[in-house]
Design a protein around this motif. Sequence first.
Motif, PDB file in Angstrom:
ATOM      1  N   LEU A   1       0.836  -1.204   0.000  1.00  0.00           N
ATOM      2  CA  LEU A   1       0.000   0.000   0.000  1.00  0.00           C
ATOM      3  C   LEU A   1       0.869   1.251   0.000  1.00  0.00           C
ATOM      4  CD1 LEU A   1      -2.772   1.355   0.143  1.00  0.00           C
ATOM      5  CD2 LEU A   1      -2.673   1.117   2.642  1.00  0.00           C
ATOM      6  N   LEU A   2       1.924   1.258   0.816  1.00  0.00           N
ATOM      7  CA  LEU A   2       2.828   2.407   0.837  1.00  0.00           C
ATOM      8  C   LEU A   2       3.442   2.639  -0.537  1.00  0.00           C
ATOM      9  CD1 LEU A   2       4.680   1.923   4.248  1.00  0.00           C
ATOM     10  CD2 LEU A   2       3.174   3.815   3.636  1.00  0.00           C
ATOM     11  N   ASP A   3       3.833   1.568  -1.212  1.00  0.00           N
ATOM     12  CA  ASP A   3       4.444   1.715  -2.544  1.00  0.00           C
ATOM     13  C   ASP A   3       3.473   2.399  -3.505  1.00  0.00           C
ATOM     14  OD1 ASP A   3       6.790   0.541  -1.736  1.00  0.00           O
ATOM     15  OD2 ASP A   3       6.305  -1.444  -2.543  1.00  0.00           O
ATOM     16  N   ARG A   4       2.205   2.025  -3.443  1.00  0.00           N
ATOM     17  CA  ARG A   4       1.223   2.646  -4.343  1.00  0.00           C
ATOM     18  C   ARG A   4       0.979   4.104  -3.992  1.00  0.00           C
ATOM     19  NH1 ARG A   4       0.370  -2.625  -4.901  1.00  0.00           N
ATOM     20  NH2 ARG A   4      -0.499  -3.327  -6.902  1.00  0.00           N
ATOM     21  N   LEU A   5       0.879   4.405  -2.708  1.00  0.00           N
ATOM     22  CA  LEU A   5       0.661   5.790  -2.300  1.00  0.00           C
ATOM     23  C   LEU A   5       1.878   6.651  -2.607  1.00  0.00           C
ATOM     24  CD1 LEU A   5      -1.224   5.243   1.075  1.00  0.00           C
ATOM     25  CD2 LEU A   5      -2.199   5.795  -1.167  1.00  0.00           C
ATOM     26  N   HIS A   6       3.071   6.098  -2.436  1.00  0.00           N
ATOM     27  CA  HIS A   6       4.281   6.844  -2.760  1.00  0.00           C
ATOM     28  C   HIS A   6       4.350   7.160  -4.251  1.00  0.00           C
ATOM     29  CE1 HIS A   6       6.520   5.339   1.090  1.00  0.00           C
ATOM     30  NE2 HIS A   6       5.589   6.235   1.332  1.00  0.00           N
ATOM     31  N   GLU A   7       3.938   6.194  -5.062  1.00  0.00           N
ATOM     32  CA  GLU A   7       3.929   6.441  -6.502  1.00  0.00           C
ATOM     33  C   GLU A   7       2.938   7.543  -6.852  1.00  0.00           C
ATOM     34  OE1 GLU A   7       4.990   6.080 -10.497  1.00  0.00           O
ATOM     35  OE2 GLU A   7       5.976   5.458  -8.647  1.00  0.00           O
ATOM     36  N   HIS A   8       1.807   7.596  -6.168  1.00  0.00           N
ATOM     37  CA  HIS A   8       0.845   8.678  -6.397  1.00  0.00           C
ATOM     38  C   HIS A   8       1.418  10.026  -5.963  1.00  0.00           C
ATOM     39  CE1 HIS A   8      -2.257   6.070  -7.759  1.00  0.00           C
ATOM     40  NE2 HIS A   8      -2.523   5.517  -6.598  1.00  0.00           N
ATOM     41  N   ARG A   9       2.193  10.024  -4.887  1.00  0.00           N
ATOM     42  CA  ARG A   9       2.743  11.290  -4.387  1.00  0.00           C
ATOM     43  C   ARG A   9       3.735  11.922  -5.353  1.00  0.00           C
ATOM     44  NH1 ARG A   9       4.870  10.289   1.600  1.00  0.00           N
ATOM     45  NH2 ARG A   9       6.258  11.961   0.898  1.00  0.00           N
ATOM     46  N   VAL A  10       4.308  11.132  -6.241  1.00  0.00           N
ATOM     47  CA  VAL A  10       5.282  11.671  -7.196  1.00  0.00           C
ATOM     48  C   VAL A  10       4.623  12.683  -8.130  1.00  0.00           C
ATOM     49  CG1 VAL A  10       6.774  11.070  -9.129  1.00  0.00           C
ATOM     50  CG2 VAL A  10       6.762   9.641  -7.106  1.00  0.00           C
ATOM     51  N   ARG A  11       3.371  12.441  -8.501  1.00  0.00           N
ATOM     52  CA  ARG A  11       2.686  13.283  -9.480  1.00  0.00           C
ATOM     53  C   ARG A  11       1.862  14.347  -8.763  1.00  0.00           C
ATOM     54  NH1 ARG A  11       3.231   8.220 -10.754  1.00  0.00           N
ATOM     55  NH2 ARG A  11       4.112   7.662 -12.779  1.00  0.00           N
ATOM     56  N   LYS A  12       2.349  15.565  -8.805  1.00  0.00           N
ATOM     57  CA  LYS A  12       1.760  16.644  -8.024  1.00  0.00           C
ATOM     58  C   LYS A  12       0.466  17.160  -8.660  1.00  0.00           C
ATOM     59  CE  LYS A  12       5.251  16.542  -5.159  1.00  0.00           C
ATOM     60  NZ  LYS A  12       5.987  15.403  -5.720  1.00  0.00           N
ATOM     61  N   THR A  13      -0.504  17.460  -7.808  1.00  0.00           N
ATOM     62  CA  THR A  13      -1.739  18.093  -8.254  1.00  0.00           C
ATOM     63  C   THR A  13      -1.498  19.594  -8.418  1.00  0.00           C
ATOM     64  OG1 THR A  13      -2.516  18.571  -6.014  1.00  0.00           O
ATOM     65  CG2 THR A  13      -3.046  16.387  -6.930  1.00  0.00           C
ATOM     66  N   PRO A  14      -2.413  20.310  -9.105  1.00  0.00           N
ATOM     67  CA  PRO A  14      -2.267  21.766  -9.192  1.00  0.00           C
ATOM     68  C   PRO A  14      -2.197  22.450  -7.829  1.00  0.00           C
ATOM     69  CG  PRO A  14      -3.806  21.015 -10.861  1.00  0.00           C
ATOM     70  CD  PRO A  14      -3.485  19.817 -10.011  1.00  0.00           C
ATOM     71  N   TYR A  15      -2.924  21.942  -6.854  1.00  0.00           N
ATOM     72  CA  TYR A  15      -2.845  22.504  -5.496  1.00  0.00           C
ATOM     73  C   TYR A  15      -1.436  22.340  -4.935  1.00  0.00           C
ATOM     74  CZ  TYR A  15      -3.258  22.484  -0.389  1.00  0.00           C
ATOM     75  OH  TYR A  15      -3.055  22.694   0.968  1.00  0.00           O
ATOM     76  N   GLU A  16      -0.862  21.160  -5.116  1.00  0.00           N
ATOM     77  CA  GLU A  16       0.480  20.918  -4.594  1.00  0.00           C
ATOM     78  C   GLU A  16       1.500  21.818  -5.275  1.00  0.00           C
ATOM     79  OE1 GLU A  16       1.085  16.487  -3.226  1.00  0.00           O
ATOM     80  OE2 GLU A  16       0.074  16.486  -5.165  1.00  0.00           O
TER      81      GLU A  16
END
Length: 450
Positions: free
Chosen positions: A152-167
């Motif tokens: 689960l951490l691996d999947r969430l970390h992969e999502h964190r790489v791609r920043k949203t416009p807010y980020e």
Amino acid sequence: MNTLADLDELYPAHLLTLTTRLASALSACDFDSLVIHSGQARIAFLDDQRYPFRINPHFKWWLPLQDAPGCLLHLTPGNRPLLLFHSAADYWHKPAALPRGSWSRHFDIEFCPDDASLRSALPPPGARTAFIGEPTPRLAALGFGAVNPQPLLDRLHEHRVRKTPYELACLRAASSLGVAGQQAARAAFEHGASEFAIHQAFLSGCGLREQELPYQAIVALNANAATLHYQDLERAAPRERRTLLIDAGAQYNGYASDITRTHVAHNGTFAGLLAGMEDLQLTLCDAVRAGLDWRDLHLSAHHLVAELLRDAGLIRLDPAHAVDSGLSGVFLPHGLGHLLGLQVHDVAGFKPGPEQEPIPPPLGHEALRLTRVLEPGFVITMEPGLYFIEMLLERAKAGPLARFVDWALADSLKPYGGIRIEDNLAVTDQGHENLTRNAFARLAAAEASP
């Protein structure tokens, strides 16, 4: 530059994106819900004082709280996020107030003054509820299905790489704060201040306390700049002012900037190297685009540094052989950059996907913190360097590469320490956005306006 109103408008879409990503990650790992712990305040050994609190990055991904120990966030796709806000009654310290920011409208928030109320407010976890955070015995006893499950951490970390416009908006704001501090630090250096005084000028310039910085600032004068993570702050100004290397960033809504600038007091050989490194760094920045293998750019940086060293007369070896033999690594012993976001050295720099193996760095370049192919949404640092490090120079002097170095010239430059220039870049579909240079340009325009 984004305003606070822009952030308020961008946040709901950010929350929706995170909710969609979480649903996908939970489903892939056979979970139904997730509980994230904000972290615990820790007491120093044999003392009654706390260490500075660092919040769980997964917690602050969802909401812009920084000083919120002991809180829980319960996330179930299809339901509103539930924030269990822990704030104990206290007359020694000011209790944290319930959040009132515009983002809080999107959460169910329950005030929990003690552990008992926290436990009773949390929906009963089970085998299909995962937990992310510090696994304290009190929380582990609640019966979560898994604590910090790596898939689960691996999947969430992969999502964190791609920043949203807010980020990205938060990262721009962090860059602006960091640049204001950098400008104040440069002025202090030019007035002959000590490392300690320059650091205080940086804090004042960006309007943050030291514990609010994303990392311990590096403020190095003269030969101290040769220590890559120099941690001292000398109170006395040096007798002769040569160079300042300041690696210091700011933080906004939990997102970091990581900025380095090197300044020289006088013209001469070192000033020429600094000018060459500035051009070199901009050349590397210009190359950043989606589809670029970061390892290739790292090796290009070594070739460019080797070329600069050769042209300055420091080495007598063509750049290709200087890189292959490891001679360039004597002067540039660290990686070209890393991912940036909720953490300064952000996650997922090596794995191209949650179920894939990490990509190794090039042989002989094990310090590299990013080995992936760049994609839109990545935010990276670009930080080539050139240093005169006593330990590495002495090692090279005793080895087979010694005959290719002008040791008299190298020794004459050791009192200057070294050079690092670092920008933060957001990778886009069209190329990149230089968050750092844009922030410097905005500050210069503001200072020039009447």
